[in-house]
Write a protein that holds these residues in place. Structure first.
Motif, PDB file in Angstrom:
ATOM      1  N   PRO A 561       0.801  -1.265   0.019  1.00 36.50           N
ATOM      2  CA  PRO A 561       0.036   0.013   0.067  1.00 36.50           C
ATOM      3  C   PRO A 561       0.888   1.147   0.170  1.00 36.50           C
ATOM      4  CG  PRO A 561      -0.654  -1.508   1.715  1.00 36.50           C
ATOM      5  CD  PRO A 561       0.448  -2.133   1.307  1.00 36.50           C
ATOM      6  N   TYR A 562       2.194   1.266   0.231  1.00 32.08           N
ATOM      7  CA  TYR A 562       3.242   2.509   0.007  1.00 32.08           C
ATOM      8  C   TYR A 562       3.198   2.921  -1.281  1.00 32.08           C
ATOM      9  CZ  TYR A 562       4.862   1.904   4.800  1.00 32.08           C
ATOM     10  OH  TYR A 562       5.001   1.799   6.161  1.00 32.08           O
ATOM     11  N   ASN A 563       3.232   1.957  -2.288  1.00 29.60           N
ATOM     12  CA  ASN A 563       3.344   2.243  -3.721  1.00 29.60           C
ATOM     13  C   ASN A 563       3.788   3.580  -4.348  1.00 29.60           C
ATOM     14  OD1 ASN A 563       3.242   1.715  -6.381  1.00 29.60           O
ATOM     15  ND2 ASN A 563       1.248   1.040  -6.502  1.00 29.60           N
ATOM     16  N   PHE A 564       5.308   3.747  -4.523  1.00 35.07           N
ATOM     17  CA  PHE A 564       6.034   4.739  -4.958  1.00 35.07           C
ATOM     18  C   PHE A 564       6.019   4.652  -6.646  1.00 35.07           C
ATOM     19  CE2 PHE A 564       7.655   6.860  -1.035  1.00 35.07           C
ATOM     20  CZ  PHE A 564       7.528   6.165  -0.123  1.00 35.07           C
ATOM     21  N   MET A 565       5.435   3.821  -7.295  1.00 30.56           N
ATOM     22  CA  MET A 565       5.906   3.615  -8.372  1.00 30.56           C
ATOM     23  C   MET A 565       5.826   5.026  -9.347  1.00 30.56           C
ATOM     24  SD  MET A 565       7.336   1.133  -9.431  1.00 30.56           S
ATOM     25  CE  MET A 565       7.373   0.791 -11.165  1.00 30.56           C
ATOM     26  N   GLY A 566       4.815   5.796  -9.235  1.00 26.23           N
ATOM     27  CA  GLY A 566       4.369   6.807  -9.942  1.00 26.23           C
ATOM     28  C   GLY A 566       5.535   8.125  -9.483  1.00 26.23           C
ATOM     29  N   ILE A 567       6.284   8.166  -8.479  1.00 30.37           N
ATOM     30  CA  ILE A 567       7.248   9.052  -8.032  1.00 30.37           C
ATOM     31  C   ILE A 567       8.516   8.903  -8.731  1.00 30.37           C
ATOM     32  CG2 ILE A 567       8.123  10.319  -6.122  1.00 30.37           C
ATOM     33  CD1 ILE A 567       5.887   9.268  -4.307  1.00 30.37           C
ATOM     34  N   THR A 568       8.630   9.051 -10.081  1.00 30.67           N
ATOM     35  CA  THR A 568       9.674   8.765 -10.799  1.00 30.67           C
ATOM     36  C   THR A 568      10.981  10.153 -10.777  1.00 30.67           C
ATOM     37  OG1 THR A 568       8.886  10.224 -12.755  1.00 30.67           O
ATOM     38  CG2 THR A 568       8.467   7.756 -12.694  1.00 30.67           C
ATOM     39  N   ARG A 569      12.129   9.830 -10.862  1.00 30.79           N
ATOM     40  CA  ARG A 569      12.917  10.876 -10.663  1.00 30.79           C
ATOM     41  C   ARG A 569      12.929  11.982 -11.515  1.00 30.79           C
ATOM     42  NH1 ARG A 569      15.305  10.196  -5.987  1.00 30.79           N
ATOM     43  NH2 ARG A 569      17.303   9.457  -5.765  1.00 30.79           N
ATOM     44  N   ALA A 570      12.175  11.539 -12.654  1.00 28.18           N
ATOM     45  CA  ALA A 570      11.973  12.752 -13.787  1.00 28.18           C
ATOM     46  C   ALA A 570      10.858  13.624 -13.105  1.00 28.18           C
ATOM     47  CB  ALA A 570      11.382  12.380 -15.111  1.00 28.18           C
ATOM     48  N   ARG A 571       9.803  13.206 -12.581  1.00 25.24           N
ATOM     49  CA  ARG A 571       8.644  13.787 -11.944  1.00 25.24           C
ATOM     50  C   ARG A 571       9.286  14.880 -10.787  1.00 25.24           C
ATOM     51  NH1 ARG A 571       3.214  10.997 -10.527  1.00 25.24           N
ATOM     52  NH2 ARG A 571       2.770  13.232  -9.665  1.00 25.24           N
ATOM     53  N   MET A 572      10.107  14.045  -9.989  1.00 24.41           N
ATOM     54  CA  MET A 572      10.812  14.649  -8.576  1.00 24.41           C
ATOM     55  C   MET A 572      11.605  15.889  -9.183  1.00 24.41           C
ATOM     56  SD  MET A 572      11.798  11.586  -6.049  1.00 24.41           S
ATOM     57  CE  MET A 572      11.444  12.377  -4.423  1.00 24.41           C
ATOM     58  N   GLU A 573      12.078  15.732 -10.306  1.00 21.40           N
ATOM     59  CA  GLU A 573      13.129  17.072 -10.559  1.00 21.40           C
ATOM     60  C   GLU A 573      12.359  18.090 -11.068  1.00 21.40           C
ATOM     61  OE1 GLU A 573      15.701  15.661 -13.756  1.00 21.40           O
ATOM     62  OE2 GLU A 573      17.141  14.662 -12.044  1.00 21.40           O
ATOM     63  N   LYS A 574      11.041  17.867 -11.699  1.00 22.42           N
ATOM     64  CA  LYS A 574      10.298  18.678 -12.188  1.00 22.42           C
ATOM     65  C   LYS A 574       9.141  19.302 -11.039  1.00 22.42           C
ATOM     66  CE  LYS A 574       8.284  17.245 -15.812  1.00 22.42           C
ATOM     67  NZ  LYS A 574       7.298  16.560 -16.420  1.00 22.42           N
ATOM     68  N   GLU A 575       8.480  18.441 -10.140  1.00 28.44           N
ATOM     69  CA  GLU A 575       7.837  18.823  -9.120  1.00 28.44           C
ATOM     70  C   GLU A 575       8.374  18.932  -7.845  1.00 28.44           C
ATOM     71  OE1 GLU A 575       4.293  16.128  -9.149  1.00 28.44           O
ATOM     72  OE2 GLU A 575       4.645  15.735 -11.275  1.00 28.44           O
ATOM     73  N   SER A 576       7.641  19.647  -6.830  1.00 32.50           N
ATOM     74  CA  SER A 576       8.231  20.154  -5.343  1.00 32.50           C
ATOM     75  C   SER A 576       7.519  19.144  -4.564  1.00 32.50           C
ATOM     76  CB  SER A 576       8.149  21.485  -5.159  1.00 32.50           C
ATOM     77  OG  SER A 576       8.952  22.269  -6.179  1.00 32.50           O
ATOM     78  N   GLY A 577       7.669  18.091  -4.590  1.00 32.94           N
ATOM     79  CA  GLY A 577       7.343  16.934  -3.423  1.00 32.94           C
ATOM     80  C   GLY A 577       5.869  16.320  -3.994  1.00 32.94           C
ATOM     81  N   ILE A 578       5.895  14.861  -3.939  1.00 28.36           N
ATOM     82  CA  ILE A 578       4.618  13.907  -4.108  1.00 28.36           C
ATOM     83  C   ILE A 578       4.356  13.118  -2.889  1.00 28.36           C
ATOM     84  CG2 ILE A 578       3.717  12.458  -5.721  1.00 28.36           C
ATOM     85  CD1 ILE A 578       6.076  13.527  -7.749  1.00 28.36           C
ATOM     86  N   LEU A 579       3.103  13.006  -2.551  1.00 31.15           N
ATOM     87  CA  LEU A 579       2.499  12.310  -1.445  1.00 31.15           C
ATOM     88  C   LEU A 579       2.255  11.004  -1.728  1.00 31.15           C
ATOM     89  CD1 LEU A 579       1.903  15.428  -0.680  1.00 31.15           C
ATOM     90  CD2 LEU A 579       0.556  14.320   1.000  1.00 31.15           C
ATOM     91  N   TRP A 580       2.940   9.884  -1.277  1.00 30.55           N
ATOM     92  CA  TRP A 580       2.507   8.388  -1.479  1.00 30.55           C
ATOM     93  C   TRP A 580       1.305   8.397  -0.566  1.00 30.55           C
ATOM     94  CZ3 TRP A 580       2.214   5.072   2.604  1.00 30.55           C
ATOM     95  CH2 TRP A 580       2.988   5.052   3.492  1.00 30.55           C
ATOM     96  N   PRO A 581       0.407   7.200  -1.073  1.00 34.45           N
ATOM     97  CA  PRO A 581       0.678   6.349  -2.193  1.00 34.45           C
ATOM     98  C   PRO A 581       0.316   7.257  -3.457  1.00 34.45           C
ATOM     99  CG  PRO A 581      -1.191   5.699  -1.078  1.00 34.45           C
ATOM    100  CD  PRO A 581      -0.589   6.694  -0.126  1.00 34.45           C
ATOM    101  N   CYS A 582       1.330   6.596  -4.717  1.00 37.24           N
ATOM    102  CA  CYS A 582       1.405   7.286  -5.842  1.00 37.24           C
ATOM    103  C   CYS A 582       1.761   6.100  -6.898  1.00 37.24           C
ATOM    104  CB  CYS A 582       2.374   8.349  -5.791  1.00 37.24           C
ATOM    105  SG  CYS A 582       2.229   9.297  -7.340  1.00 37.24           S
ATOM    106  N   PRO A 583       0.627   5.408  -7.292  1.00 41.22           N
ATOM    107  CA  PRO A 583       0.997   4.107  -8.188  1.00 41.22           C
ATOM    108  C   PRO A 583       1.316   4.463  -9.459  1.00 41.22           C
ATOM    109  CG  PRO A 583      -1.421   4.413  -7.598  1.00 41.22           C
ATOM    110  CD  PRO A 583      -0.757   5.496  -6.961  1.00 41.22           C
TER     111      PRO A 583
END
Ligand code: SF4
Length: 752
Positions: A561-583
């Protein structure tokens, strides 16, 4: 507008007080007198608020920072965050490896130092088995570093002795969430602050310890006078000064107060029956399911009148705050070390969540229990990736064969690679090290000589010749350096790349912005070098870069249920923080857990609104937790209570913040805060030297006489290495979370 350095410093000095009451600090942020060539995205190095920062680079050096306008802090930083750059270039940086020879640290090459480390660890394992070696990490290490270290030890060396300082700060919150909801980490997010109409702050001096979040709370109240703030704290802190109700109580009796609030809520028929009938199980301490009537019967011991006698809180005030909480359209609770650093820390956590589950104040905007974290990556690095002795990544447990088997499969390892028995928790580990039963420990990014409670025991243990400690540390003046057998120069903050996960399940990227000083290396490089020299199976460490570790962590989390698959490095470089779960890569991240339509772990066609999927029956638990006192109550010999904590301008062991002149000047030295009445009785005046004495040690502090502490209580901040209050604190710990009771011990004081 160009602002001079002198103006910056003036602003900074004034802003210290302003930050405590939530005044915006844009002036500080604007005040860079050194225009950078480039801004690089990162995260503040200090508290668990996890403010996004932009690091200003000029001529290859970090010259300034400003708040990241796109992260949750909307561009704001507190003083500590705004003044980070000079720490990077402190004269106290460790810039080359050292080996202790005849009691003195002598410069060495990387090869000599790492060769010695590997030989000591190999000898310990050969002669005493894998349980004789340990890793002691940190809620300040990057997620990738903790994940890697934990994997090296658990899968590579066969030792589950993987611990870290989050045991000292957040373990009871983990225990609370897991026992109540079946899964760790908060249900809500910071955005709940903007919708809450009642803030219930207990065991947290948020204005000083999480100033940017407190600013958001204060702004919410200022914009809407109907918003209520309840602060439950035996000190009248700056946080308490904005409260509609400040509940001052006899230290340790807060468990009874929380039960009494539940009693009032039921008596007033303000409980959410439709909610708790459908979504809650009532459970006794010995894990027997009971019904609502049994819970009501249990609460009869906690009528406001009975609890007034015990806690000193007027019965009417208990009624008022219970009603305020229950009748609000959205109640948000915050707590931190005041509840966690207790021998009943898990129970205290459960009792706060009880109030939310009883009233249905959960899973809607503004309604959530929410624990605050002390360190920037205790949640992300240590809790989520399983960097403790009983955990595996994504909330899996070492003691469960199916969890070990699942992870061994994901890691491509032989079944049975991970040892089935949990390792030693922090206090047990340092006890064992002090007795030279654990022979070799690798300490990374933390300062245990300063931060362990009842420190004398452990300082003696660290001096022994028949054990071995290697320390990866950026600063020469951290107390633990004095005891290290090998000292490794660690790259610091903006000198390396990786991830921090803050209190709200938000993961943000720290991009490398400058080259490490001298011979410093990132802890990723140091750990990989260590693993290779220890002949760890290459299948355990298939990583070339820190991003490879992140990608493996995403994969490992993806079936949980943690599921970080959607938190890619490319997204992290663009966005300022993403909350898991993020499938998935197009998922925006999850602000509210356990609610259909919000939490991606709940199928869209699930028929009910809430699903506490951490529990087999989908129901969260209201626990019948009785009041129990502290491990060491005051008595005739030691009649007062000592509590310790933080001040706004210093962070934890002060190693970093004491390097900033503006911060050091505002709090140059630890002191003892004494109540006016107690001071009068003892003939103590402001500025007098006062002897503090517990059953463990004694020490002299200068008195600050005020109305902050209630009578019978004294407070000492713990940042000062020259006045090590942890020599006086207690190492008794919670039976469930193993977190020590820093917050309460018996003490006597007298004027020197
Ligand atoms: S509130 Fe915490 S994270 Fe934010 S700037 Fe201050 S110390 Fe850093």
């Amino acid at each position: 507008m160009k602002v001079t350095r002198r103006e910056v410093l003036k602003t900074v000095a004034a802003a210290s007080a302003l930050a405590a009451i939530g005044v915006p600090l844009t002036t500080v942020v604007k005040a860079a007198d050194n225009e950078p060539d480039e801004w690089v995205k990162s995260v503040c190095r200090f508290c668990g608020t996890g403010c996004g920062v932009m690091v200003g680079i000029k001529d290859g050096k970090c010259v300034t920072v400003k708040g990241d306008p796109n992260n949750h802090n909307a561009g704001f930083l507190c003083l500590k965050g705004a003044l980070m750059p000079p720490i990077v270039y402190s004269k106290d940086r460790v810039t080359q490896p050292y080996i202790r020879k005849k009691g003195k640290l002598e410069p060495a090459s990387w090869d000599e130092a790492m060769g010695l480390v590997a030989s000591k660890f190999k000898a310990a394992i050969k002669d005493h088995g894998p349980q004789s070696v340990a890793y002691y990490g940190s809620g300040q290490a990057l997620t990738e570093e903790t994940y890697l270290a934990s994997k090296i030890w658990k899968a590579g060396l066969g030792s589950n002795n993987v611990e870290g300082n989050p045991r000292l700060c957040m373990a009871s919150a983990v225990g609370g969430y897991v026992t109540t909801f079946g899964k760790d980490e908060p249900c809500g997010s910071y955005s709940d602050i903007d919708a809450a109409t009642c803030f219930f702050i207990i065991g947290s001096n948020m204005s000083e310890c999480h100033p940017i979040l407190f600013k958001r709370v204060a702004a919410r109240k200022q914009a809407n006078p109907n918003v209520k703030v309840i602060v439950v704290d035996p000190r009248k802190t700056n946080t308490a000064r904005i409260a509609d109700e400040h509940v001052s109580f006899k230290p340790g009796t807060d468990l009874a107060i929380l039960n009494s609030m539940a009693y009032v809520i039921i008596q007033e028929e303000m409980d959410g029956q439709r909610f708790h009938n459908k979504y809650v199980t009532f459970m006794t301490n010995d894990k027997k399911k009971v019904d609502f009537d049994a819970y009501m019967k249990f609460l009869e011991d906690y009528t406001p009148e009975k609890v007034e006698e015990l806690s000193g809180v007027p019965a009417d005030q208990i009624r008022r705050i219970a009603i305020m909480f229950a009748e609000s359209s959205g109640a948000m609770s915050f707590w931190c070390m005041g509840l966690n650093q207790r021998i009943r820390g898990v129970w205290a956590n459960n009792l706060v969540s009880n109030l939310h589950l009883l009233t249905g104040q959960i899973g809607k905007p503004g309604a959530t229990p929410f624990s605050l974290t002390g360190q920037p990556n205790a949640c992300g690095g240590v809790r989520d990736t399983g960097g403790l002795c009983h955990l595996l990544p994504a909330g899996r447990l070492i003691k469960k064969p199916e969890h070990r088997a699942q992870l061994e499969k994901q890691w491509g390892l032989e079944p049975g690679t991970i040892a089935p028995k949990p390792g030693l928790h922090t206090i047990a580990l340092w006890n064992a090290f002090s007795e030279a039963k654990v022979k070799a420990v690798f300490v990374l990014c933390t300062n245990p000589a300063h931060s362990l409670p009842n420190a004398n025991i452990y300082l003696e243990g660290m001096k022994r010749d028949d054990n071995f400690m290697v320390l990866s540390e950026p600063f020469m003046d951290a107390l633990t350096v004095k005891y290290a057998d090998v000292l490794l120069p660690a790259a610091f903050w903006c000198e390396k790349r990786g991830t921090y996960g803050c209190s709200e399940r938000r993961y943000s990227l720290l991009m490398k912005s400058v080259e490490p000083m001298g011979e410093c290396k990132s802890d990723f490089d140091i750990l990989m070098d260590f693993a290779r020299r220890m002949d760890v199976d290459p299948k355990v460490i298939p990583f070339k870069t820190v991003d490879d570790v992140w990608n493996e962590w995403r994969e490992v989390s993806s079936i949980t249920p943690y599921n970080f698959m959607g938190i890619t490095r490319a997204r992290m470089e663009k966005e300022s923080g993403i909350l898991w779960p993020c499938p998935t890569e197009d998922h925006p991240g999850t602000k509210i857990r356990y609610v259909r339509g919000e939490d991606p772990n709940i199928p869209k066609d699930y028929k009910n609104k809430y699903h506490f999927y951490g529990k087999k029956d989908g129901r969260a638990v209201i626990w019948l937790r009785p009041y129990k006192g502290a491990a060491e109550e005051p008595d005739a010999e030691y009649p007062m209570v000592l509590t310790t904590g933080r001040v706004i301008d210093h962070w934890h062991t002060g190693t970093m913040t004491m390097k900033v002149p503006e911060l050091r000047r505002s709090f140059p030295k630890a002191y003892v805060e004494v109540n006016i009445d107690d001071a009068k009785k003892a003939g103590i005046k402001n500025g007098d030297d006062v002897l503090l004495e517990t059953r463990r040690d004694k020490m002299v502090f200068q008195a600050k006489v005020s109305d902050v502490c209630r009578p019978g209580l004294v407070f000492v901040p713990w940042y000062d290495v020259n006045l090590l209050i942890n020599k006086l604190t207690l190492n008794a710990f919670d039976a469930g979370s193993k977190q020590p009771e820093y917050k309460i011990c018996a003490i006597r004081i007298k004027k020197v």
